[in-house]
Design a protein around this motif. Structure first.
Motif, PDB file in Angstrom:
ATOM      1  N   MET A 112       0.827  -1.206   0.000  1.00 58.23           N
ATOM      2  CA  MET A 112       0.000   0.000   0.000  1.00 58.23           C
ATOM      3  C   MET A 112       0.863   1.259   0.000  1.00 58.23           C
ATOM      4  SD  MET A 112      -3.008  -0.945  -0.427  1.00 58.23           S
ATOM      5  CE  MET A 112      -3.520   0.760  -0.474  1.00 58.23           C
ATOM      6  N   GLY A 113       2.049   1.187   0.580  1.00 54.27           N
ATOM      7  CA  GLY A 113       2.966   2.316   0.497  1.00 54.27           C
ATOM      8  C   GLY A 113       3.374   2.585  -0.942  1.00 54.27           C
ATOM      9  N   ALA A 114       3.656   1.505  -1.686  1.00 50.15           N
ATOM     10  CA  ALA A 114       3.974   1.653  -3.108  1.00 50.15           C
ATOM     11  C   ALA A 114       2.776   2.197  -3.877  1.00 50.15           C
ATOM     12  CB  ALA A 114       4.413   0.307  -3.677  1.00 50.15           C
ATOM     13  N   SER A 115       1.583   1.702  -3.557  1.00 54.41           N
ATOM     14  CA  SER A 115       0.373   2.166  -4.234  1.00 54.41           C
ATOM     15  C   SER A 115       0.143   3.657  -4.004  1.00 54.41           C
ATOM     16  CB  SER A 115      -0.838   1.369  -3.736  1.00 54.41           C
ATOM     17  OG  SER A 115      -0.691  -0.003  -3.997  1.00 54.41           O
ATOM     18  N   LEU A 116       0.270   4.079  -2.750  1.00 58.29           N
ATOM     19  CA  LEU A 116       0.053   5.494  -2.436  1.00 58.29           C
ATOM     20  C   LEU A 116       1.053   6.377  -3.168  1.00 58.29           C
ATOM     21  CD1 LEU A 116      -1.385   7.693  -0.831  1.00 58.29           C
ATOM     22  CD2 LEU A 116       0.184   7.226   1.080  1.00 58.29           C
ATOM     23  N   ALA A 117       2.298   5.924  -3.249  1.00 60.76           N
ATOM     24  CA  ALA A 117       3.322   6.713  -3.936  1.00 60.76           C
ATOM     25  C   ALA A 117       2.985   6.864  -5.419  1.00 60.76           C
ATOM     26  CB  ALA A 117       4.687   6.053  -3.763  1.00 60.76           C
ATOM     27  N   VAL A 118       2.558   5.787  -6.061  1.00 61.90           N
ATOM     28  CA  VAL A 118       2.229   5.841  -7.492  1.00 61.90           C
ATOM     29  C   VAL A 118       1.017   6.741  -7.735  1.00 61.90           C
ATOM     30  CG1 VAL A 118       1.411   4.481  -9.454  1.00 61.90           C
ATOM     31  CG2 VAL A 118       3.237   3.597  -8.015  1.00 61.90           C
ATOM     32  N   VAL A 119      -0.041   6.544  -6.953  1.00 65.52           N
ATOM     33  CA  VAL A 119      -1.266   7.332  -7.140  1.00 65.52           C
ATOM     34  C   VAL A 119      -0.989   8.815  -6.910  1.00 65.52           C
ATOM     35  CG1 VAL A 119      -3.550   7.787  -6.172  1.00 65.52           C
ATOM     36  CG2 VAL A 119      -2.835   5.438  -6.601  1.00 65.52           C
ATOM     37  N   THR A 120      -0.226   9.133  -5.881  1.00 67.40           N
ATOM     38  CA  THR A 120       0.094  10.531  -5.593  1.00 67.40           C
ATOM     39  C   THR A 120       0.911  11.155  -6.715  1.00 67.40           C
ATOM     40  OG1 THR A 120       0.087  10.053  -3.211  1.00 67.40           O
ATOM     41  CG2 THR A 120       1.171  12.077  -3.925  1.00 67.40           C
TER      42      THR A 120
END
Length: 348
Positions: A112-120
């Motif tokens: 989820m940390g990777a997901s948040l970074a990509v989406v942001t």
């Protein structure tokens, strides 16, 4: 009398061993199962395909609808194999680095940390390059891993399995909420991220595989080269240091390899959870806890598990698909509860 060479061989001698013939047998079984699942992934789906069309499509033909369907399933199958291998291997390494039987890229909040970074990055920085997605995802995964380990290490007892699991779960929930908060107001990106947030391999292409493959190769090599160091860490930090191992370096390098695999897999397929939890436990039952065997087996079994999940998702919901992230959650969530209830140890 114990000699210096005996002491240096201690990490290997202390491991629970399996006879070599048993390990080789399981290796052959794993390879055969993975090959059978890859064939099934190519042949099965919303449209029934005859074997003649499968062989024709493998030869490059796409003259009929069946052959065209097979041609689209081939990159999907390859991506499922690569993503499963990456997640299974990264989960085994994380469990070895933290000596935590509950460690998993999803449970520890890394995905989820990777997901948040990509989406942001996509929403606010206008990121469009697929390769840039991977770099951003790896950075987000690394920051999330450090954050969760720091929070889980606070208080008495240090980073116990339960504290890390609780910190990771709380972090995952918080990051998932932030991802939704970023995506929902943005209609221009909400549609493309909807399925990606669940985790799946349905949008596979040879181009995407080519973009992620170098990162996966680097991560896999780093993780496999860390196997002997992880064997030393299994004895405890003090004993490993007494044997001449640089504990901090081993832990940092192995964790780096796992983060690279998690970040790359999440950037391409979304946050697929529980593969990295289930696979290492199964592999320990098959080949023991020697990481020189367990890590390659985790890659094979992870590839087989994710490929099987993709096949199941396509078959049970014909003509629609159930994304692999949902299928792995249905498998992994009960297993996670079982591990939490059964494990009484503080470390592996």
């Amino acid at each position: 009398m114990t000699t210096a060479s005996d002491v240096r061989r201690a990490p290997d001698a202390a491991l629970v061993r399996r006879p070599a013939r048993v390990r080789v047998l399981w290796l052959l079984v794993s390879v055969l199962v993975l090959a059978a699942l890859m064939v099934a992934s190519v042949a099965l789906g919303s449209r029934d395909v005859a074997w003649a069309d499968v062989w024709a499509a493998l030869g490059g033909a796409d003259d009929t609808l069946e052959q065209a369907a097979v041609a689209k399933r081939i990159p999907r199958t390859l991506l499922a194999v690569l993503m499963g291998a990456a997640l299974g291997l990264s989960g085994a390494v994380m469990q070895g680095v933290t000596r935590n039987p509950l460690a998993d890229p999803g449970i520890l909040g890394v995905n989820m940390g990777a997901s948040l970074a990509v989406v942001t990055a996509v929403a606010f920085l206008g990121l469009t390059s697929p390769t840039a997605y991977i770099w951003v995802a790896m950075a987000g995964a690394a920051v999330s891993a450090v954050f969760v380990y720091t929070i889980g290490s606070l208080g008495r007892g240090g980073a116990t399995p339960l504290k890390l699991a609780l910190a990771g779960t709380a972090t995952s929930v918080a990051f998932a909420s932030l991802v939704s908060a970023v995506v929902l107001p943005r209609n221009d990106i909400a549609g493309s991220f909807k399925l990606w947030q669940i985790g799946g391999v349905g949008g596979a292409s040879y181009e995407r595989i080519g973009q992620v493959l170098p990162f996966l190769v680097v991560g896999i090599v780093v993780c496999l080269l860390s196997a002997r160091g992880l064997n030393s860490l299994a004895l405890g930090d003090e004993l490993a240091a007494g044997l001449g191992e640089r504990v901090a370096v081993i832990r940092a390098v192995a964790a780096l390899g796992a983060v690279v695999l998690c970040g790359a897999a999440t950037a391409v397929a979304g946050p697929i959870a529980f593969v990295g939890l289930v696979v290492p436990h199964a592999c320990r039952l098959l080949v023991g806890i020697d990481h020189r065997w367990m890590l390659p087996f985790s890659a094979l079994v992870g590839a087989a598990l994710l490929t099987a999940a993709d096949v199941v998702g396509r078959v049970v919901a014909r003509p629609s698909d159930i994304e692999v992230g949902i299928v792995t959650a249905l498998i992994g969530a009960p297993f996670f509860i079982h591990i939490v209830r059964r494990q009484k140890v503080r470390e592996l």
